[in-house]
Design a protein around this motif. Structure first.
Motif, short mmCIF file in Angstrom:
data_model
loop_
_atom_site.label_atom_id
_atom_site.label_comp_id
_atom_site.label_asym_id
_atom_site.label_seq_id
_atom_site.Cartn_x
_atom_site.Cartn_y
_atom_site.Cartn_z
N PHE A 281 0.74 -1.28 0.06
CA PHE A 281 -0.01 -0.01 0.00
C PHE A 281 0.91 1.24 -0.04
O PHE A 281 0.45 2.39 0.48
N SER A 282 1.84 1.00 -0.62
CA SER A 282 3.09 2.11 -0.54
C SER A 282 3.20 3.11 0.85
O SER A 282 3.25 4.27 0.67
N TRP A 283 3.01 2.46 1.81
CA TRP A 283 3.23 3.03 3.20
C TRP A 283 2.18 4.06 3.47
O TRP A 283 2.45 5.00 4.32
N ASN A 284 0.89 3.78 3.00
CA ASN A 284 -0.03 4.58 3.29
C ASN A 284 -0.90 4.02 4.03
O ASN A 284 -1.83 3.23 3.43
N ILE A 285 -1.06 4.34 5.34
CA ILE A 285 -1.99 3.66 6.58
C ILE A 285 -3.44 3.88 5.92
O ILE A 285 -4.26 2.97 5.94
N ASP A 286 -3.71 5.06 5.44
CA ASP A 286 -5.09 5.51 5.10
C ASP A 286 -5.54 4.47 3.83
O ASP A 286 -6.74 4.07 3.89
N ARG A 287 -4.59 4.36 3.00
CA ARG A 287 -4.97 3.33 1.65
C ARG A 287 -5.21 1.88 2.09
O ARG A 287 -6.11 1.41 1.79
N LEU A 288 -4.66 1.38 3.49
CA LEU A 288 -4.73 0.22 4.05
C LEU A 288 -6.15 0.22 4.68
O LEU A 288 -6.75 -0.72 4.47
N LEU A 289 -6.30 1.34 5.19
CA LEU A 289 -7.77 1.18 6.03
C LEU A 289 -8.76 1.17 4.89
O LEU A 289 -9.86 0.68 5.23
N ALA B 144 -7.80 -6.39 3.24
CA ALA B 144 -7.61 -5.41 1.98
C ALA B 144 -7.08 -6.19 0.93
O ALA B 144 -7.64 -6.03 -0.22
N ILE B 145 -6.25 -7.27 1.10
CA ILE B 145 -5.72 -7.82 -0.18
C ILE B 145 -6.48 -9.07 -0.59
O ILE B 145 -6.87 -9.41 -1.98
N VAL B 146 -6.79 -9.95 0.47
CA VAL B 146 -7.57 -11.16 0.01
C VAL B 146 -9.01 -11.00 0.04
O VAL B 146 -9.70 -11.68 -0.95
#
Lengths: 540, 144
Positions: free
Chosen positions: A226-234, A321-323
């Motif tokens: 997620f290129s170190w973007n926590i918000d994108r992960l969330l 997020a991924i699976v």
């Protein structure tokens, strides 16, 4: 690609991956086991000295001690179970991970240092020097509670190993189950019986290093994805959970009715107070030779555990997020497969093999620590002090400790095979509740309250144990709902699944009541004990 | 030190105990020990209440005030998630304060008292040994 891989997984009879991965897992697992077994043989106690067998190398550095504590504490339940809960329930799962770390605060701030200063080999020694009148019955009660907690937790670990195996080969046949439990159980017994505390320390340190590295590296891969973007992960986690914003808010697992919310609070209470009273953790606290080393060790342990739990949160969110939440729930409704599915997406079969061998080693480590703690309690408190009344020689006591390690291992294996269908979480949570409501009140009172007496200790130990077990027997876990052990019967008058909210206050209350109702003991005993606990009169 | 030490301290009730506390009882009554015990307990209790109580309050808030916890702060970060991260920060700060407190307030006193206890114990052992030596010496002479 995600759906394709997941579809492929579901086709493989609800297993995570293919045969090659299973073989790689086995090779990795066996390599680690063989290497650690040889190290255990090399570091095993050479002479039959009880201090070496119970406490191991007492001159270890704070970092190594901290790693050993971390290894004893974090089980496969954290690696697979907690991440699975995060993946399935988001916020509530993260809350659960937080409790695992907070539990160490009580141990560090209140209990660790006075306990080490006043203790000797086991917790029973501390109680015996604090309550010299009636010390034999107190030791007996404590040994019973220790045994109950250790066996429950040990069975949870062994049942967990079956669940882990099921991730690979689908629902295992009776032979496969028996093989799995017997192999794991035998290795555990060998670690504990031959290696004693030095051997257990070796495997704990190895395991902790592997766990910190494995979880850290996988979390870095997730964050990199997620290129170190926590918000994108969330946001991806919320999107792929098919629940939207509800995923990042409380209430998915323990929401709805007030009973549910109280149940969650009860569970958190038992975790936060009970983990610090688990017998195998207590034994680790007694080992360092000086107070300063102990403090450093516990600080290291909290740091490492905090790191692992934060990263486990990242793994759980990353898995969703991924699976995707649906796929995880499809493979295993409890979510235990989340990390392995995530590993498959990020690093293919190799990463899955690494993570699952890590999970097996983790199981092994915790089970070894538990077996050792139970064996020490039987040999030192039950055999040495109660049966032989302190006349046993050291050689004799160590022999008994080795034999009881084997006996406990066999007992754990049998119980695990009998109860393989039960949820590991239920067993582990009951163990926490017993530790928090029976062992913790006794420790806190003996360290800090002058008026505590042997009768108070007996009442709080037996009362706390009975209260937690009975409340679980009369809870929805055992009867009345479709998921309980006896779905057709209905004797569940206690609405919560976790007894902690009632049994912990009951344990404290009973300890107080018993002490108030019995004759006060001579004040000199507590005065001497207190000086020792605070000053550390002898750097043992 | 006299050649024949008194069997116990109450032997000479007229002499007050010396300025240096030596036995466990006298250490327990010394103001130094009391203040150290106070420093140890009050900080330990307060810090435990803050960190454990804070976490349990957070759990209760999450259960019973879900609406408040769902308020977004920045992006997808809600108040609940931010408070969860704050728990980790709170723990780190508590541990740092605890270690500092123990190192400044408790360790030096404990070390001093430990040394005193150690001294007195060594002295008592030496006396006991001397007495024993004398007794065995007498026995040896007696056989002759």
């Amino acid at each position: 690609m995600v759906t394709q891989a997941a579809g492929q997984l579901v086709n493989h009879a609800a297993s995570v991956t293919d045969r090659a991965t299973l073989q790689l897992t086995l090779v990795l697992f066996i390599t680690v086991v063989v290497v650690t077994l040889f190290t255990v043989l090399l570091t095993a106690p050479q002479r039959d000295e009880i201090s070496e067998f119970y406490l191991g190398d007492r001159d270890m550095s704070p970092l190594r001690n901290g790693l050993a504590m971390c290894g004893d504490y974090l089980s496969a339940a954290t690696l697979l179970g907690s991440t699975g809960i995060v993946a399935l329930t988001g916020y509530d799962g993260l809350l659960y991970l937080g409790g695992t770390v907070v539990a160490w605060m009580m141990a560090l701030l209140m209990i660790a240092e006075p306990l080490r200063n006043s203790g000797k080999f086991t917790l029973g020694d501390t109680l015996a020097s604090r309550l010299p009148q009636g010390q034999r019955s107190v030791r007996l009660a404590l040994a019973l509670c220790t045994l109950a907690v250790c066996l429950l937790y040990l069975v949870a670990q062994l049942v967990g190993s079956i669940a882990l195996l099921a991730q690979f080969i689908g629902a295992p046949s009776g032979t496969a189950r028996a093989m799995c439990v017997v192999v794991i159980g035998t290795i555990v017994v060998v670690y504990a019986a031959i290696g004693g505390m030095p051997g257990a320390t070796v495997i704990q340190v190895v395991k902790a290093v592997m766990l910190v590295a494995g979880v850290g590296i996988t979390a870095v891969m997730v964050l990199h994805h997620f290129s170190w973007n926590i918000d994108r992960l969330l946001s991806s986690a919320a999107d792929n959970s098919a629940l939207g914003e509800r995923y990042l808010g409380p209430g998915l697992r323990y929401g709805g009715s007030t009973t549910n919310k109280l149940d969650f609070f009860s569970l958190q209470l038992a975790i936060v107070l009970g983990l610090a009273a688990l017998p195998h953790i207590m034994m680790r606290l007694l080992a360092p030779r000086t107070t300063r080393v102990l403090r450093g060790s516990v600080v290291w342990a909290v740091g490492l555990i905090g790191f692992v739990c934060l990263m486990a949160g990242v793994l759980g969110l990353g898995a969703t997020a991924i699976v995707g939440r649906e796929q995880i729930a499809d493979v295993d409704p409890r979510g235990d497969a989340a990390v392995l599915l995530l590993g498959y997406e990020l690093g293919g079969g190799v990463l899955v093999a690494l993570l699952s061998s890590l999970a097996f080693i983790t199981l092994l480590g915790v089970a070894g620590g538990l077996t050792l703690a139970a064996a020490s309690s039987i040999a030192h408190d039950l055999y040495g002090a109660v049966i032989r009344k302190g006349k046993a020689t050291e050689t004799e006591e160590v022999a008994v400790a080795r034999l009881s390690a084997a006996a406990i291992g066999v007992m754990g294996m049998l119980l695990a095979l009998l109860s393989w269908g039960t949820s590991t979480a239920t067993l582990a949570f009951l163990a926490f509740a017993i530790a928090a409501s029976a062992i913790l009140p006794t420790i806190v009172y003996s360290l800090f309250w002058q008026g505590f007496t042997a009768r108070g200790a007996l009442l709080s130990l037996y009362g706390g144990l009975a209260c937690s077990v009975l409340l679980v027997v009369f809870s929805p876990i055992v009867s009345a709902t479709s998921t309980s052990l006896y779905p057709n019967a209905d004797f569940a008058w206690f609405p919560l699944q976790n007894p902690g909210i009632v049994s912990i206050p009951a344990g404290f209350l009973l300890g107080w009541l018993g002490s108030v109702l019995s004759k006060r003991q001579a004040p000199e005993v507590f005065e001497e004990f207190e000086v020792r606990a605070l000053v550390g009169a002898d750097e043992r | 030190m006299s050649l024949y030490p008194p069997p116990n301290e109450s032997y000479y009730p007229l002499f007050p105990p010396g300025p240096e506390p030596t036995s466990p009882e006298s250490i327990r009554n010394s103001p130094e020990f009391r203040s150290m015990r106070g420093a140890h307990r009050s900080f330990g209790t307060a810090a435990t209440l803050v960190s454990v109580g804070g976490f349990l309050t957070y759990v209760l808030l999450s259960g019973f005030a879900a609406g408040l916890m769902n308020q977004p702060l920045a992006g997808h970060l809600t108040i609940g998630l931010a408070l969860g991260l704050c728990q980790f920060l709170l723990m780190a700060v508590t541990i740092w304060l605890y270690v500092r407190h123990m190192r400044r307030r408790v360790d030096p006193v404990a070390q001093r008292l430990r040394a005193q206890l150690h001294d007195s114990r060594a002295r008592a052992e030496a006396q006991a040994q001397a007495q024993q030596g004398r007794a065995s010496a007498e026995r040896r002479f007696g056989t002759w």
